[in-house]
Design a protein around this motif. Structure first.
Motif, short mmCIF file in Angstrom:
data_model
loop_
_atom_site.label_atom_id
_atom_site.label_comp_id
_atom_site.label_asym_id
_atom_site.label_seq_id
_atom_site.Cartn_x
_atom_site.Cartn_y
_atom_site.Cartn_z
N GLY A 37 -27.31 55.27 46.63
CA GLY A 37 -28.53 54.64 46.15
C GLY A 37 -28.88 55.11 44.75
N LEU A 38 -28.77 56.42 44.55
CA LEU A 38 -29.08 56.99 43.24
C LEU A 38 -28.20 56.36 42.16
N GLU A 39 -26.92 56.22 42.46
CA GLU A 39 -26.02 55.65 41.46
C GLU A 39 -26.31 54.16 41.22
N ALA A 40 -26.76 53.48 42.28
CA ALA A 40 -27.13 52.06 42.11
C ALA A 40 -28.35 51.95 41.21
N ILE A 41 -29.29 52.87 41.37
CA ILE A 41 -30.50 52.88 40.54
C ILE A 41 -30.15 53.14 39.07
N ILE A 42 -29.26 54.11 38.88
CA ILE A 42 -28.84 54.44 37.50
C ILE A 42 -28.11 53.24 36.88
N GLU A 43 -27.27 52.61 37.71
CA GLU A 43 -26.51 51.45 37.21
C GLU A 43 -27.45 50.30 36.81
N ALA A 44 -28.62 50.26 37.47
CA ALA A 44 -29.59 49.21 37.11
C ALA A 44 -30.37 49.58 35.85
N GLY A 45 -30.05 50.73 35.24
CA GLY A 45 -30.66 51.09 33.96
C GLY A 45 -31.89 51.97 34.08
N ILE A 46 -32.12 52.56 35.26
CA ILE A 46 -33.32 53.40 35.46
C ILE A 46 -32.94 54.87 35.29
N GLN A 47 -33.76 55.60 34.54
CA GLN A 47 -33.39 56.98 34.23
C GLN A 47 -34.41 58.01 34.69
N GLU A 48 -35.52 57.53 35.24
CA GLU A 48 -36.55 58.44 35.75
C GLU A 48 -36.63 58.22 37.25
N VAL A 49 -36.20 59.20 38.02
CA VAL A 49 -36.13 59.01 39.47
C VAL A 49 -36.93 60.11 40.16
N GLY A 50 -37.74 59.72 41.14
CA GLY A 50 -38.48 60.69 41.94
C GLY A 50 -37.89 60.73 43.33
N LEU A 51 -37.55 61.91 43.82
CA LEU A 51 -37.08 62.02 45.20
C LEU A 51 -38.25 62.46 46.06
N VAL A 52 -38.61 61.65 47.03
CA VAL A 52 -39.66 62.04 47.96
C VAL A 52 -38.98 62.74 49.13
N VAL A 53 -39.23 64.03 49.24
CA VAL A 53 -38.52 64.84 50.24
C VAL A 53 -39.52 65.51 51.18
N GLY A 54 -39.00 66.03 52.27
CA GLY A 54 -39.86 66.71 53.23
C GLY A 54 -39.63 68.21 53.17
N GLU A 55 -39.51 68.79 54.37
CA GLU A 55 -39.45 70.26 54.40
C GLU A 55 -38.15 70.83 53.81
N ASN A 56 -37.09 70.00 53.71
CA ASN A 56 -35.85 70.55 53.15
C ASN A 56 -35.64 70.25 51.67
N ARG A 57 -36.72 70.34 50.92
CA ARG A 57 -36.66 70.14 49.47
C ARG A 57 -35.55 70.97 48.82
N SER A 58 -35.41 72.24 49.25
CA SER A 58 -34.46 73.12 48.57
C SER A 58 -33.01 72.64 48.76
N ASP A 59 -32.70 72.02 49.91
CA ASP A 59 -31.34 71.47 50.11
C ASP A 59 -31.06 70.40 49.06
N PHE A 60 -32.08 69.58 48.79
CA PHE A 60 -31.90 68.50 47.81
C PHE A 60 -31.75 69.07 46.40
N VAL A 61 -32.60 70.04 46.08
CA VAL A 61 -32.54 70.61 44.73
C VAL A 61 -31.14 71.19 44.51
N GLN A 62 -30.63 71.85 45.55
CA GLN A 62 -29.31 72.47 45.43
C GLN A 62 -28.21 71.41 45.25
N GLU A 63 -28.27 70.36 46.06
CA GLU A 63 -27.17 69.39 46.04
C GLU A 63 -27.30 68.32 44.96
N VAL A 64 -28.52 67.92 44.65
CA VAL A 64 -28.72 66.81 43.71
C VAL A 64 -29.13 67.32 42.33
#
Ligand code: G1P
Length: 356
Positions: A37-64
């Motif tokens: 999804g992220l790559e599809a968004i970037i391909e559509a020309g969008i460069q500001e992305v917000g990830l709405v995350v829950g309790e595992n925010r740190s897993d996302f920060v680490q991986e993304v």
């Protein structure tokens, strides 16, 4: 235009995998689901992305991370409680500001991404655009009633759907939607539904346009959907063998396969499409079509087809072919010939094992 990707859901239908990993980070064809999804968004020309995350925010920060890898900017927005998609959108209101935004459910994958939908939104500038997909049984989805290029009504999971057009997990809104969300009541399932917000927009006289998705769409909510997404993605791969991967002369490769750095294939047959990750080793084995094998997996004297095997697994001496299966990380499955012949298991909650 900005985008928000909703990744806060708990993924109960994917337990036990989701006990240890966020569902949106589980790899399909060796890539975390939400990267599609992220790559599809970037391909559509969008460069500001917000990830709405829950309790595992740190897993996302680490991986993304914060988007460095893609040359974009990623912000994190924490949704404290999973109170529905409209609630998740509302949490991101200050990130979005006063411009139109894409809202994307992080477990969805579209074959052709979002480029065309974003282009049409920009051309027509409606208050909302819903990406729709024709399904045989729409009762598990939001369903849209249409009049050509207008959405007339949307209903969440109707018992008697009035059309076969399901709302997929991608929408484009202008900020008017936040005013409607403020007035929503929770639905029968106790959630603030984005479908109700869209219906609210329609009742306000706002223009809501459909976008008819071309190609395939999958929502990877359960194990069968993940296997289906895996199959659809692998169908599109082209062969690529890392320079230091090894295939010995007793092995046979048929069809398209991706072989990661340091992977080894010894006296085995691999029938693609298949992907085998970094430093994995196959010996005296058969890997059939539509199989994704992660990094540092050891497979010996076994046959696997149409399955997803994540990093660090060991599979050895298994009789009969392993099929339609999903293995989490670091699972050991082996048969030894010791007597007495017993089955011995250490399985996480909600694991499923089928023996024949
Ligand atoms: C959500 C939406 C639904 C939409 C579906 C698409 O459903 O509420 O309208 O059709 O995503 O994946 P949920 O996954 O929350 O059941």
């Amino acid at each position: 235009m900005k985008a928000i990707i909703l990744c806060a859901g708990r993924g109960t239908r994917l337990q036990p995998l989701t006990f240890s990993h966020a569902k949106h980070l589980i790899p399909i064809a060796n890539k975390p689901v939400m990267f599609y999804g992220l790559e599809a968004i970037i391909e559509a020309g969008i460069q500001e992305v917000g990830l709405v995350v829950g309790e595992n925010r740190s897993d996302f920060v680490q991986e993304v991370g914060h988007g460095e890898r893609w040359g974009i900017h990623i912000s994190y927005i924490v949704q404290e409680e999973p109170k529905g998609l409209a609630h998740a959108a509302k949490t991101a209101q200050s990130f979005v500001g006063d411009e139109p935004f894409v809202m994307y459910l992080g477990d969805n994958i579209f074959q052709h991404g979002l480029k065309e939908a974003v282009k049409l939104y920009r051309a027509y500038q409606p208050q909302a655009m819903t990406l729709l997909y024709e399904v045989d049984d729409p009762r598990a989805y939001g369903v849209a009633e249409l009049d050509q290029d207008r959405v007339l009504r949307v209903v969440e999971k109707p018992k008697e759907p009035k059309s076969n057009w399901a709302l997929t997990g991608a929408y484009i809104f202008d900020p008017l939607v936040f005013e409607i969300i403020d007035q929503l009541q929770p639905s029968w399932r106790g959630e603030y539904e984005i479908t109700d917000a869209i219906q609210g927009l329609i009742e306000r006289g706002a223009q809501v346009r459909p976008y008819f998705v071309r190609g395939w769409w999958v929502d990877t909510g359960n194990a069968d959907d993940m296997l289906q997404a895996n199959r659809l993605i692998l169908r599109q791969i082209e062969s690529s063998i890392a320079a230091d991967a090894q295939i010995d002369p007793h092995s046979e490769i048929v069809g398209d396969i991706i072989l990661g750095p340091g992977a080894q294939i010894v006296n085995s047959t691999v029938r693609g499409p298949a992907i085998i990750g970094r430093e994995s080793r196959l010996e005296d084995s058969f890997i059939g079509p539509f199989t994704s094998i992660g990094a540092q997996v050891q497979i010996q004297h076994s046959e696997i087809e149409h399955s997803i095997i994540l990093d660090g697994c060991t599979i050895r001496n298994i009789d009969g072919r392993i099929e339609d299966s999903v293995f989490g990380r670091n699972i050991t499955l082996l048969r030894d010939d010791h007597r007495p012949k017993v089955h011995k298991f250490l399985l996480a909650d909600n694991s499923q094992v089928r023996l024949v």
